[in-house]
Design a protein around this motif. Structure first.
Motif, PDB file in Angstrom:
ATOM      1  N   ALA A  50       0.837  -1.198   0.000  1.00  0.00           N
ATOM      2  CA  ALA A  50       0.000   0.000   0.000  1.00  0.00           C
ATOM      3  C   ALA A  50       0.875   1.252   0.000  1.00  0.00           C
ATOM      4  N   LEU A  51       1.921   1.217   0.769  1.00  0.00           N
ATOM      5  CA  LEU A  51       2.836   2.343   0.879  1.00  0.00           C
ATOM      6  C   LEU A  51       3.558   2.602  -0.446  1.00  0.00           C
ATOM      7  N   LEU A  52       4.073   1.557  -1.062  1.00  0.00           N
ATOM      8  CA  LEU A  52       4.874   1.716  -2.274  1.00  0.00           C
ATOM      9  C   LEU A  52       4.048   1.856  -3.546  1.00  0.00           C
ATOM     10  N   HIS A  53       2.903   1.187  -3.599  1.00  0.00           N
ATOM     11  CA  HIS A  53       2.164   1.109  -4.866  1.00  0.00           C
ATOM     12  C   HIS A  53       0.728   1.619  -4.804  1.00  0.00           C
ATOM     13  N   GLY A  54       0.164   1.768  -3.610  1.00  0.00           N
ATOM     14  CA  GLY A  54      -1.263   2.058  -3.524  1.00  0.00           C
ATOM     15  C   GLY A  54      -1.628   3.450  -3.063  1.00  0.00           C
ATOM     16  N   ALA A  55      -1.040   3.884  -1.970  1.00  0.00           N
ATOM     17  CA  ALA A  55      -1.411   5.183  -1.405  1.00  0.00           C
ATOM     18  C   ALA A  55      -0.657   6.294  -2.127  1.00  0.00           C
ATOM     19  N   PRO A  56      -1.377   7.173  -2.811  1.00  0.00           N
ATOM     20  CA  PRO A  56      -0.703   8.294  -3.483  1.00  0.00           C
ATOM     21  C   PRO A  56      -0.035   9.214  -2.457  1.00  0.00           C
ATOM     22  N   PRO A  57       0.982   9.956  -2.873  1.00  0.00           N
ATOM     23  CA  PRO A  57       1.641  10.891  -1.950  1.00  0.00           C
ATOM     24  C   PRO A  57       0.624  11.801  -1.260  1.00  0.00           C
ATOM     25  N   GLY A  58       0.825  11.977   0.043  1.00  0.00           N
ATOM     26  CA  GLY A  58      -0.061  12.821   0.827  1.00  0.00           C
ATOM     27  C   GLY A  58      -1.301  12.122   1.350  1.00  0.00           C
ATOM     28  N   ARG A  59      -1.488  10.864   0.981  1.00  0.00           N
ATOM     29  CA  ARG A  59      -2.666  10.115   1.440  1.00  0.00           C
ATOM     30  C   ARG A  59      -2.251   9.033   2.419  1.00  0.00           C
ATOM     31  N   GLU A  60      -3.242   8.452   3.063  1.00  0.00           N
ATOM     32  CA  GLU A  60      -3.018   7.408   4.060  1.00  0.00           C
ATOM     33  C   GLU A  60      -3.514   6.067   3.517  1.00  0.00           C
ATOM     34  N   TYR A  61      -3.207   5.020   4.268  1.00  0.00           N
ATOM     35  CA  TYR A  61      -3.819   3.716   4.035  1.00  0.00           C
ATOM     36  C   TYR A  61      -4.404   3.256   5.362  1.00  0.00           C
ATOM     37  N   CYS A  62      -5.326   2.328   5.311  1.00  0.00           N
ATOM     38  CA  CYS A  62      -6.040   1.892   6.512  1.00  0.00           C
ATOM     39  C   CYS A  62      -5.855   0.394   6.718  1.00  0.00           C
ATOM     40  N   VAL A  63      -5.546   0.017   7.942  1.00  0.00           N
ATOM     41  CA  VAL A  63      -5.436  -1.391   8.323  1.00  0.00           C
ATOM     42  C   VAL A  63      -6.626  -1.709   9.221  1.00  0.00           C
ATOM     43  N   SER A  64      -7.343  -2.770   8.882  1.00  0.00           N
ATOM     44  CA  SER A  64      -8.470  -3.168   9.724  1.00  0.00           C
ATOM     45  C   SER A  64      -8.384  -4.647  10.058  1.00  0.00           C
ATOM     46  N   ASP A  78      -6.153   1.051   0.391  1.00  0.00           N
ATOM     47  CA  ASP A  78      -5.470   2.254  -0.072  1.00  0.00           C
ATOM     48  C   ASP A  78      -6.384   2.987  -1.040  1.00  0.00           C
ATOM     49  N   SER A  79      -6.005   4.199  -1.390  1.00  0.00           N
ATOM     50  CA  SER A  79      -6.851   5.004  -2.270  1.00  0.00           C
ATOM     51  C   SER A  79      -6.276   5.141  -3.673  1.00  0.00           C
ATOM     52  N   GLY A  80      -5.306   4.311  -3.994  1.00  0.00           N
ATOM     53  CA  GLY A  80      -4.688   4.372  -5.323  1.00  0.00           C
ATOM     54  C   GLY A  80      -5.562   3.746  -6.386  1.00  0.00           C
ATOM     55  N   ASP A  81      -5.282   4.112  -7.634  1.00  0.00           N
ATOM     56  CA  ASP A  81      -6.075   3.582  -8.744  1.00  0.00           C
ATOM     57  C   ASP A  81      -5.392   2.413  -9.449  1.00  0.00           C
ATOM     58  N   ARG A  82      -4.255   1.980  -8.953  1.00  0.00           N
ATOM     59  CA  ARG A  82      -3.539   0.866  -9.569  1.00  0.00           C
ATOM     60  C   ARG A  82      -4.302  -0.437  -9.341  1.00  0.00           C
ATOM     61  N   GLN A  83      -4.552  -1.170 -10.404  1.00  0.00           N
ATOM     62  CA  GLN A  83      -5.200  -2.474 -10.304  1.00  0.00           C
ATOM     63  C   GLN A  83      -4.176  -3.483  -9.795  1.00  0.00           C
ATOM     64  N   LEU A  84      -4.641  -4.444  -9.058  1.00  0.00           N
ATOM     65  CA  LEU A  84      -3.754  -5.427  -8.457  1.00  0.00           C
ATOM     66  C   LEU A  84      -4.196  -6.813  -8.872  1.00  0.00           C
ATOM     67  N   ILE A 113      -9.144  -9.429  -3.142  1.00  0.00           N
ATOM     68  CA  ILE A 113      -9.121  -7.985  -3.349  1.00  0.00           C
ATOM     69  C   ILE A 113     -10.554  -7.527  -3.520  1.00  0.00           C
ATOM     70  N   THR A 114     -10.897  -6.453  -2.850  1.00  0.00           N
ATOM     71  CA  THR A 114     -12.202  -5.832  -3.017  1.00  0.00           C
ATOM     72  C   THR A 114     -11.978  -4.445  -3.593  1.00  0.00           C
ATOM     73  N   GLN A 115     -12.517  -4.201  -4.781  1.00  0.00           N
ATOM     74  CA  GLN A 115     -12.426  -2.871  -5.373  1.00  0.00           C
ATOM     75  C   GLN A 115     -13.396  -1.961  -4.631  1.00  0.00           C
ATOM     76  N   GLU A 116     -12.921  -0.819  -4.227  1.00  0.00           N
ATOM     77  CA  GLU A 116     -13.729   0.159  -3.512  1.00  0.00           C
ATOM     78  C   GLU A 116     -14.110   1.270  -4.490  1.00  0.00           C
ATOM     79  N   ILE A 117     -14.997   2.168  -4.075  1.00  0.00           N
ATOM     80  CA  ILE A 117     -15.337   3.317  -4.923  1.00  0.00           C
ATOM     81  C   ILE A 117     -14.055   4.079  -5.242  1.00  0.00           C
ATOM     82  N   VAL A 118     -13.222   4.275  -4.231  1.00  0.00           N
ATOM     83  CA  VAL A 118     -11.902   4.856  -4.417  1.00  0.00           C
ATOM     84  C   VAL A 118     -10.903   3.856  -3.861  1.00  0.00           C
ATOM     85  N   GLY A 119     -10.037   3.353  -4.693  1.00  0.00           N
ATOM     86  CA  GLY A 119      -8.995   2.435  -4.254  1.00  0.00           C
ATOM     87  C   GLY A 119      -9.450   0.992  -4.146  1.00  0.00           C
TER      88      GLY A 119
END
Length: 138
Positions: A50-64, A78-84, A113-119
């Motif tokens: 998530a840090l390297l490939h998912g969360a764009p600069p300035g954004r966070e990622y969430c662990v649940s 994460d809020s990135g648009d990269r498909q995994l 993987i669950t695609q979210e509205i964002v990320g």
């Protein structure tokens, strides 16, 4: 009834260590430590991705973490648009990276993987031994 905890982490290298500490604290509090090493490995790998490939600069990622009976679900969103793709791929033998999702898939009982509205959310599940099942018979 399921119980859940989540925490957001900044896009920084130290956040992976903090995500591991969060997971250890929650699982210890719930009394589910039998799969702690496997779950900690997975949060390390998923948070790093998530840090390297998912969360764009300035954004966070969430662990649940969710505990539903004897099943623990770890998700990193994460809020990135990269498909995994979590399909089986062999890492180049000389590569220093590219093995994280494979490791997670090997130690977890299920992964997706669950695609979210964002990320997206990358999740793994683990069957845990209930603390009551560990107790010695009377």
């Amino acid at each position: 009834m399921p119980v859940s905890r989540h925490r957001r982490f900044p896009r920084s290298r130290a956040s992976v260590r903090d995500a591991r500490a969060f997971v250890r604290q929650v699982l210890t509090g719930w009394g589910h430590t039998d799969r702690l090493d496997d779950i900690t490995l997975c949060v390390s790998e998923l948070a790093t991705n998530a840090l390297l490939h998912g969360a764009p600069p300035g954004r966070e990622y969430c662990v649940s973490l969710t505990l539903d009976g004897s099943v623990i679900r770890l998700a990193v969103r994460d809020s990135g648009d990269r498909q995994l793709d979590i399909g089986v791929r062999e890492a180049d033998l000389e590569a220093c990276s590219g093995r994280g999702l494979r490791l997670a898939r090997e130690v977890a009982d299920d992964m997706g993987i669950t695609q979210e509205i964002v990320g997206k959310s990358v999740w793994v599940t683990f069957k845990s031994v209930s603390p009551n099942e560990c107790a010695a018979p009377s």
